[in-house]
Design a protein around this motif. Structure first.
Motif, PDB file in Angstrom:
ATOM      1  N   TYR A 304     -10.602  15.717  46.672  1.00  0.00           N
ATOM      2  CA  TYR A 304     -10.040  14.845  45.636  1.00  0.00           C
ATOM      3  C   TYR A 304      -9.696  15.648  44.384  1.00  0.00           C
ATOM      4  CZ  TYR A 304      -9.623  11.116  42.194  1.00  0.00           C
ATOM      5  OH  TYR A 304      -9.167  10.306  41.205  1.00  0.00           O
ATOM      6  N   ASP A 308      -4.425  16.836  43.608  1.00  0.00           N
ATOM      7  CA  ASP A 308      -3.483  16.419  42.582  1.00  0.00           C
ATOM      8  C   ASP A 308      -2.954  17.586  41.748  1.00  0.00           C
ATOM      9  OD1 ASP A 308      -5.857  16.953  41.407  1.00  0.00           O
ATOM     10  OD2 ASP A 308      -6.220  14.931  40.643  1.00  0.00           O
ATOM     11  N   TRP A 329      -3.286  10.651  29.191  1.00  0.00           N
ATOM     12  CA  TRP A 329      -3.397  10.719  30.660  1.00  0.00           C
ATOM     13  C   TRP A 329      -4.740  10.119  31.045  1.00  0.00           C
ATOM     14  CZ3 TRP A 329       0.364  12.269  34.014  1.00  0.00           C
ATOM     15  CH2 TRP A 329       0.002  12.427  35.362  1.00  0.00           C
ATOM     16  N   ALA A 331      -7.130   7.082  33.538  1.00  0.00           N
ATOM     17  CA  ALA A 331      -7.257   6.223  34.727  1.00  0.00           C
ATOM     18  C   ALA A 331      -7.360   4.772  34.264  1.00  0.00           C
ATOM     19  CB  ALA A 331      -8.510   6.616  35.509  1.00  0.00           C
ATOM     20  N   HIS A 334      -3.101   6.857  35.633  1.00  0.00           N
ATOM     21  CA  HIS A 334      -2.763   8.191  36.130  1.00  0.00           C
ATOM     22  C   HIS A 334      -3.920   8.750  36.952  1.00  0.00           C
ATOM     23  CE1 HIS A 334       0.691   8.209  33.439  1.00  0.00           C
ATOM     24  NE2 HIS A 334      -0.107   7.936  32.415  1.00  0.00           N
ATOM     25  N   LEU A 335      -3.638   9.759  37.746  1.00  0.00           N
ATOM     26  CA  LEU A 335      -4.669  10.461  38.496  1.00  0.00           C
ATOM     27  C   LEU A 335      -5.564  11.244  37.543  1.00  0.00           C
ATOM     28  CD1 LEU A 335      -2.530  11.913  41.434  1.00  0.00           C
ATOM     29  CD2 LEU A 335      -4.219  10.093  41.609  1.00  0.00           C
TER      30      LEU A 335
END
Length: 444
Positions: A304, A308, A329, A331, A334-335
């Protein structure tokens, strides 16, 4: 004179007026003991009580520099210069982000992030310029060590009894930002966060605090400090975190390089005894931790963290120098990269990454320079201890998004301020004239 009782005079320490160490100690207690998920009600953005103390500290630091009577140190130090550069660089990235189009939610988060930058830098400056002696530094660092032991107790309750004390630490005027539990599960074991935001953060915080407890345990040789060491080390294991183990290994490497041969033997014996105690008292913990490293190829958390990177490279290429904006950025929009260095490149660009690393470089240089300047073995050991503490967030930033977690971020900036204060105090001590011995005159 018989029958007359003479009172024994006991020296009483005079109270010290409030200074930067006082603010730092209050900040530490609030940061470590109030659950990180608790924020003030009624505000348009999330602000923790520790953040509020940091903002107050920034304001007080500014006021003290308008006077010469409040005891604040004047003049630059490498740490203070690095803090100024960090602030200016992030302000530049903020204005760059604000000058382009950002969705309303991301702009709001950018605003909040700048407030938190002021709070973090504020507490670091308060310590850097407001703590003027080794005795006052001891107050700050002993508070860190003791509160580290206390959150070790909270973690022990969560791990052993599955009882979460943080549910009873809700204070008036505060609310939980999320309902995520403080007790998770890994390998059939409880994985706990104590008062921090996540088990990874908990393990890293314990790794940062453990060297301080060891420093006072060796220096003062009192049982209570060894008890603090045991509670902090237990909390580190109860986090069942790969990042915590890596951080502990880094701490051990730094300390073993600087320790004497005798202390190394004591350390090795303590480690061996602790492993035996954990094997007996909490079977399964060591096996689960070993499996974290033995099964790296099949570990879903590792895949994980790496899947990305393509997304990150694409975002970085859009604005390589100034990024897209601090805090934008997030969650679940976004990742999450689980790597602070990558997150910094995306949000604040190359400039932001350089000043972020520069903070740790300045802090490490300050304590190592202090160790070089001082001939006092206790001060030299303190500098070695702070080096071990500061290496932890520098390494941890590669394994999780450190700046997204309030406790470890606040503790990092506090220790940066301590490093600046240590260098200032050590330089003043080295520059102070030494008393000369006057030879006795001829006998009369």
């Amino acid at each position: 004179m018989s029958g007359v009782t003479l009172a024994r005079t006991v020296p009483v320490a005079e109270p010290h007026r409030a200074d930067g160490a006082t603010i730092a100690a209050i900040f530490t207690v609030i940061l470590m003991m109030i659950p990180a998920r608790l924020v003030f009600r009624g505000l348009p953005f999330s602000l923790t009580p520790a953040d509020a103390i940091g903002l107050l500290g920034a304001l007080l630091w500014l006021f003290t520099h308008f006077t010469t009577t409040l005891g604040a140190a004047k003049g630059p130090t490498p740490m203070r210069t690095a803090l100024f550069a960090y602030t200016i660089a992030l302000v530049a990235t903020y204005f760059y982000a604000a000058s382009t189009y950002l969705p309303g939610d991301e702009m709001n988060l950018a605003d909040r992030s700048m407030v938190l930058v002021v709070a973090s830098v504020g507490i670091a400056l308060v310590v850097c310029d407001g703590v003027r002696s080794y005795e006052r530094l001891d107050l700050v660092l002993k508070t860190v060590a003791v509160t580290g032991a206390l959150i070790g107790i909270v973690g022990a309750f969560q791990f052993v009894l599955h009882f979460d004390l943080t549910n009873y630490l809700t204070l008036p005027g505060l609310r939980f930002t999320q309902e995520a539990p403080a007790i998770l599960e890994r390998g059939g074991l409880n994985r706990v966060a104590a008062t921090t935001g996540h088990p990874i953060e908990y393990g890293v915080v314990c790794s940062m605090v453990l060297p301080l407890a060891l420093h006072y345990a060796f220096r003062e040789r009192l049982l209570r400090w060894w008890l603090c060491c045991g509670l902090i080390a237990a909390g580190l294991l109860f986090s069942v975190s790969r990042s915590a183990v890596l951080s502990l290994a880094a701490v051990g490497l730094v300390l073993f390089i600087g320790w004497s041969k005798q202390r190394r033997l004591i350390g090795l014996g303590a480690v061996a005894g602790s492993l035996v105690a954990v094997k007996i008292a909490a079977p399964g913990v060591l096996g689960t931790i070993v499996d974290l490293f033995a099964n790296l190829n099949s570990d879903s958390s590792i895949s994980y963290r790496t899947h990305d990177y393509t997304v990150a490279a694409h975002e970085i290429a859009k604005s390589p120098w100034l990024g897209r904006g601090l805090g934008t950025w997030y969650a679940p929009k976004h990742l999450i990269f689980d790597n602070q260095y990558i997150s910094s490149l995306v949000e604040t660009g190359i400039l932001g990454l350089l000043v972020f690393v520069g903070l740790f470089a300045a802090a490490l240089w300050s304590v190592l320079r202090s160790r070089y300047l001082s001939a006092d073995p206790e001060i030299r050991d303190l500098c070695l201890t702070l080096t071990a503490c500061l290496v932890v967030p520098l390494l941890g930033s590669a394994t999780f998004d450190l700046r997204s977690f309030a406790t470890v971020t606040g503790l990092s900036f506090l220790l940066m301020g301590v490093s600046g204060a240590v260098l200032r105090v050590t330089r003043e001590a080295a520059a102070a004239p030494r008393p000369t011995t006057v030879p006795p005159g001829p006998a009369r």
